[in-house]
Scaffold this motif. Structure first.
Motif, short mmCIF file in Angstrom:
data_model
loop_
_atom_site.label_atom_id
_atom_site.label_comp_id
_atom_site.label_asym_id
_atom_site.label_seq_id
_atom_site.Cartn_x
_atom_site.Cartn_y
_atom_site.Cartn_z
N GLY A 325 107.48 54.00 -59.47
CA GLY A 325 107.11 52.75 -60.13
C GLY A 325 105.79 52.77 -60.87
N LYS A 326 105.10 53.89 -60.89
CA LYS A 326 103.74 53.90 -61.49
C LYS A 326 103.76 53.44 -62.94
CE LYS A 326 99.57 56.66 -62.00
NZ LYS A 326 98.88 57.94 -61.73
N PHE A 327 104.80 53.79 -63.67
CA PHE A 327 104.90 53.42 -65.09
C PHE A 327 105.00 51.91 -65.27
CE2 PHE A 327 107.51 52.91 -69.01
CZ PHE A 327 106.67 53.54 -69.91
N TYR A 328 105.56 51.21 -64.28
CA TYR A 328 105.92 49.80 -64.45
C TYR A 328 104.96 48.81 -63.79
CZ TYR A 328 110.36 51.89 -65.83
OH TYR A 328 111.32 52.63 -66.46
N LEU A 329 104.01 49.29 -62.99
CA LEU A 329 103.16 48.40 -62.19
C LEU A 329 101.82 48.16 -62.87
CD1 LEU A 329 103.92 49.87 -58.66
CD2 LEU A 329 104.85 47.77 -59.67
N TRP A 330 101.23 46.99 -62.54
CA TRP A 330 99.99 46.56 -63.19
C TRP A 330 98.99 46.03 -62.16
CZ3 TRP A 330 100.21 47.22 -68.48
CH2 TRP A 330 101.48 47.36 -69.04
N THR A 331 97.71 46.32 -62.38
CA THR A 331 96.67 45.61 -61.62
C THR A 331 96.32 44.35 -62.37
OG1 THR A 331 94.85 46.70 -62.75
CG2 THR A 331 95.73 47.81 -60.78
N MET A 332 95.74 43.39 -61.67
CA MET A 332 95.32 42.14 -62.32
C MET A 332 94.27 42.43 -63.39
SD MET A 332 95.66 38.91 -62.68
CE MET A 332 96.19 37.87 -61.33
N ASP A 340 94.37 38.90 -72.04
CA ASP A 340 93.32 37.89 -72.24
C ASP A 340 93.89 36.49 -72.05
OD1 ASP A 340 90.78 36.92 -72.76
OD2 ASP A 340 91.13 36.76 -74.93
N SER A 341 94.71 36.33 -71.00
CA SER A 341 95.38 35.05 -70.77
C SER A 341 95.68 34.86 -69.29
CB SER A 341 96.68 34.98 -71.58
OG SER A 341 97.47 33.88 -71.19
N HIS A 342 94.99 33.91 -68.65
CA HIS A 342 95.31 33.57 -67.26
C HIS A 342 96.72 32.99 -67.17
CE1 HIS A 342 91.37 34.34 -65.53
NE2 HIS A 342 90.82 33.75 -66.60
N LEU A 343 97.12 32.28 -68.24
CA LEU A 343 98.42 31.61 -68.25
C LEU A 343 99.57 32.62 -68.16
CD1 LEU A 343 99.48 28.68 -68.47
CD2 LEU A 343 99.89 29.15 -70.90
N LEU A 344 99.49 33.71 -68.94
CA LEU A 344 100.55 34.72 -68.91
C LEU A 344 100.56 35.47 -67.58
CD1 LEU A 344 100.53 36.22 -72.52
CD2 LEU A 344 102.20 34.66 -71.51
N CYS A 345 99.37 35.69 -67.01
CA CYS A 345 99.31 36.32 -65.68
C CYS A 345 100.00 35.43 -64.65
CB CYS A 345 97.85 36.55 -65.27
SG CYS A 345 97.02 37.83 -66.24
N GLU A 346 99.78 34.13 -64.77
CA GLU A 346 100.43 33.19 -63.85
C GLU A 346 101.94 33.17 -64.09
OE1 GLU A 346 100.54 28.40 -62.76
OE2 GLU A 346 99.00 29.17 -64.13
N PHE A 347 102.33 33.20 -65.37
CA PHE A 347 103.76 33.18 -65.70
C PHE A 347 104.48 34.38 -65.09
CE2 PHE A 347 107.17 34.57 -68.63
CZ PHE A 347 108.03 33.49 -68.46
N PHE A 348 103.82 35.56 -65.14
CA PHE A 348 104.43 36.77 -64.59
C PHE A 348 104.15 36.96 -63.10
CE2 PHE A 348 104.49 38.45 -69.10
CZ PHE A 348 105.86 38.58 -69.17
N ASN A 349 103.55 35.95 -62.47
CA ASN A 349 103.33 35.94 -61.02
C ASN A 349 102.43 37.07 -60.53
OD1 ASN A 349 105.15 33.68 -59.90
ND2 ASN A 349 106.44 34.75 -61.37
N GLU A 395 103.90 37.96 -78.05
CA GLU A 395 102.69 38.73 -78.41
C GLU A 395 102.17 39.51 -77.20
OE1 GLU A 395 99.93 35.87 -79.92
OE2 GLU A 395 100.99 35.62 -81.84
N GLY A 396 102.13 38.83 -76.06
CA GLY A 396 101.68 39.47 -74.82
C GLY A 396 102.59 40.61 -74.41
N ARG A 397 103.90 40.40 -74.55
CA ARG A 397 104.86 41.46 -74.19
C ARG A 397 104.64 42.70 -75.05
NH1 ARG A 397 109.02 44.25 -75.46
NH2 ARG A 397 109.04 43.40 -77.57
N ARG A 398 104.42 42.49 -76.34
CA ARG A 398 104.20 43.63 -77.24
C ARG A 398 102.93 44.38 -76.86
NH1 ARG A 398 105.28 40.31 -81.99
NH2 ARG A 398 107.51 40.40 -82.48
N LYS A 399 101.89 43.65 -76.52
CA LYS A 399 100.63 44.30 -76.12
C LYS A 399 100.85 45.15 -74.87
CE LYS A 399 97.42 40.77 -77.89
NZ LYS A 399 96.48 39.70 -77.48
#
Length: 680
Positions: A325-332, A340-349, A395-399
């Motif tokens: 899963g290393k390719f797919y996982l993210w740190t906060m 650069d968006s708290h809202l998108l972080c919240e959306f993706f849980n 836009e966030g998904r593309r980034k």
């Protein structure tokens, strides 16, 4: 100099992964069995596939450990098999594992006598005994001692297990399938259904598209509750972590009931089967989300899984850089910096401590992206304009996609399998018919062209292509799944050449795979390698069974051509498994689809016409269970078809001949009359 074994000459990516193991692996074949007999050694059979995480773990822990490898080499003749190359071998020895342990999976570890009879089985074993699980070292030492001192005990065990496998796979007497069994199948699915999260089961969750195909048809024709089950499942899967929200496509399964924490490998067959499920649900329920999901799956497959020559690769690994899963996982921290968006972080849980646990059950600090709700509803809850939020989300998904593209990607298993390509051909052809994107038709045609050029030799299919080599005789799934794809191409184009090709392949199945005594088809041809048993099965697994798919193929062909002979062979398939279906209907849901079609009678529409414009658009966009359409253009050649079809003539510009539910209607020139009858 790096150690090499005999696998170095193989083409399979999985076998090549093990070509430098310290274990002196041999490929499956005569040489290995001759050596075992000559040296009086048992065979250590290890079966896996290139994207299998625990196969990698066992290789690192044991097969590249000098002590364990030496023990294997001294005690056994070690043999490696790629289960995707040789499903015939895997099917047999998986039965042995299930009989001995009550479970199965990969890596599959089997000990065989020199004549191929199994006497011990398991899946993953750690190197050392720990927490009640026997270690491989201990197992090998005990087996070596037993082989030397009590060979008769091993021989007796092998005989007993082999007899049990033969009993397990013994054919049942054909008989009529009870009409009530369709309802029983639904009732069993309803009992197993997770009414909160969708899907089936209470721990791990697999897509199980065969269940969804059955429920869609049952829901449209009898019980609307079945449609609600499909809708909840598809919604939850699409929102969950089993779906790759950044690069698209479905992971293999999740280890939790809420579809959130995936096992990260991506298989070609899952993409094909799930695309078809979402397309059928889009037609039935009208949700744009389902259409978008199918389109995204297709985008992923074209981008990542399509070879330059047109065939489709098999899979992408769960691991990258040795970590699942290393390719797919993210740190906060990564997410905040990129988005650069708290809202998108919240959306993706996403959470600072991570939203998935580590091996000890504690927060890992890493996040898998998933949604609790569709973007529009999330925006409404936050008081944001949905259109603006969707723009921000894309836009966030593309980034994130661009950032992730710089990481080391998972390994790709680039072998091309006929059966899985057949499924993908079917999915793309269906996608073109429903969505109308010409890229999908091209992808479908190109893949079929590749198969027919590279994997069709002297009237027979081969199973695997890689690195310029076509090898291994085609099995039932290769023929059945490819015929499915060809029939979908017929429905997408109404080119009768596809019907001729489907018939040609079907005739090969009849000649060399058919069980003439009991009905149904064996998994292997009568000219294939001789194995412990010749299996014939119809239960569905991660992919549908070849018998269930071909039962539907023959029903379609019989209906398209008005050929009762083909319909009868289909009926014989279902009858041959009737006793097994009665015991566990839920294991045969795609065969139940075939049984349901037989019971209902289905609908066959023959359009005798001067142009393709006679096909009503509504019939292209509406999902009508068990409907076939035959387009007979005046200048087309149907001389290969039965007389009843040949005699249907154009009485005007467009003439419609419809039979529905075992009743035939008078010919008509009015397409609205036909639509009214079909959509009642």
């Amino acid at each position: 100099m790096e150690h090499e074994n005999a696998l170095i000459k193989e083409k399979s990516p999985y076998l090549l992964q093990h070509a430098h193991d310290l274990v002196d692996w041999l490929p499956w074949g005569e040489e290995a069995f001759k050596m075992a007999k000559r040296d009086d050694k048992p065979i250590f059979l290890s079966i896996g596939y290139s994207t299998c995480h625990w196969c990698h773990v066992m290789a690192r822990e044991s097969f590249n450990d000098p002590i364990v490898a030496k023990l294997i080499n001294e005690t056994f003749v070690p043999v490696k098999v790629d289960r995707e190359e040789r499903p015939d071998i895997d099917n047999i020895y998986m039965n042995a594992c299930q009989l001995l342990t009550g479970t199965g999976g990969w890596p599959l570890t089997i000990f065989l006598t020199p004549d191929g009879r199994p006497f011990f089985a398991g899946t993953y074993f750690p190197k050392e005994t720990s927490q009640g699980m026997p270690g491989l070292k201990e197992i090998i030492l005990k087996t070596g001692e037993l082989w030397e001192k009590k060979p008769e005990d091993i021989d007796n065990a092998a005989t007993e297990i082999t007899m049990a496998i033969k009993r397990m796979n013994a054919p049942t007497q054909p008989h009529e399938i009870q009409e009530r069994i369709i309802d029983v199948g639904f009732e069993e699915l309803e009992k197993a259904f997770d009414h909160e999260n969708g899907g089936f089961g209470s721990s791990q969750k697999f897509p199980l598209p065969n269940h969804l195909y059955f429920l869609l048809r049952y829901g449209l024709l009898k019980e609307k509750k079945a449609l609600e089950m499909v809708e909840l499942t598809l919604d939850k899967m699409r929102l969950g972590g089993i779906y790759d929200h950044i690069g698209y496509g479905f992971h293999r399964y999740t280890i939790d009931p809420k579809w959130r924490i995936p096992h990260f490998e991506k298989m070609l067959y899952d993409q094909a089967l799930m695309a078809i499920a979402y397309l059928e649900a889009y037609q039935t329920l009208g949700k744009e989300l389902y259409k978008e999901t199918a389109e995204e799956i297709f985008e992923y497959v074209i981008r990542e899984m399509r070879s330059p020559e047109g065939g489709f690769y098999s899979a992408e690994d769960a691991e990258s850089e040795g970590e699942e899963g290393k390719f797919y996982l993210w740190t906060m921290e990564e997410l905040r910096e990129i988005l650069d968006s708290h809202l998108l972080c919240e959306f993706f849980n996403a959470k600072k401590e991570g939203n998935i646990p580590d091996e000890t059950g504690k927060p890992s600090g890493e996040n898998i992206l998933y949604m609790k709700n569709i973007p529009e509803k999330f925006a409404e809850e936050k008081g944001i304009d949905p259109t603006e939020f969707l723009k921000k989300l894309e836009e966030g998904r593309r980034k994130l996609f661009n950032y992730r593209s710089q990481r080391s990607p998972p390994n790709k298993d680039d072998k091309i399998l006929t059966d899985w390509n057949g499924l993908m051909i079917a999915a793309f052809a269906r996608g073109y018919r429903i969505i109308g994107d010409k890229r999908y038709l091209k992808a479908s045609k190109d893949a079929l062209g590749f198969i027919m050029e590279k994997l069709y030799k002297n009237g027979r299919l081969m199973h695997r292509y890689r690195d310029g080599e076509s090898a291994i005789w085609g099995n039932l799934d290769d023929y059945a799944f490819l015929i499915w794809g060809i029939l979908e191409l017929y429905d997408a184009t109404f080119d009768e050449e596809y019907i001729k090709l489907a018939l040609e392949l079907s005739e090969e199945l009849n000649r060399h795979f058919k069980d003439e005594e009991n009905g149904g088809f064996f998994f292997t041809a009568d000219y294939s390698d001789s194995l412990l048993i010749r299996k014939k099965e119809a239960s569905d697994s991660a992919t549908p069974s070849g018998n269930s798919v071909h039962a539907l193929n023959l029903l379609r062909l019989g209906s398209i051509l008005e050929d009762e002979t083909l319909t009868k062979i289909s009926e014989d398939i279902i009858k041959s498994f009737a006793a097994k279906i009665k015991r566990i209907p839920i294991a045969y849901t795609l065969l139940l689809v075939g049984a349901h079609w037989h019971q209902k009678g289905g609908s066959s529409l023959v359009i005798a016409a001067k142009t393709k414009s006679c096909i009503p658009n509504k019939l292209k966009s509406t999902f009508i269970p068990y409907l076939t359409i035959t387009l007979k253009l005046e200048d087309s050649d149907w001389s290969f078809a039965p007389e009843t079809l040949r005699n249907k003539k154009v009485l005007n510009e467009c003439t419609y001949y419809l039979c529905k539910d075992k009743t035939c209607h008078p010919p008509t020139q009015d397409p609205e009359t036909i639509i009214d009858i079909l959509t009642k």
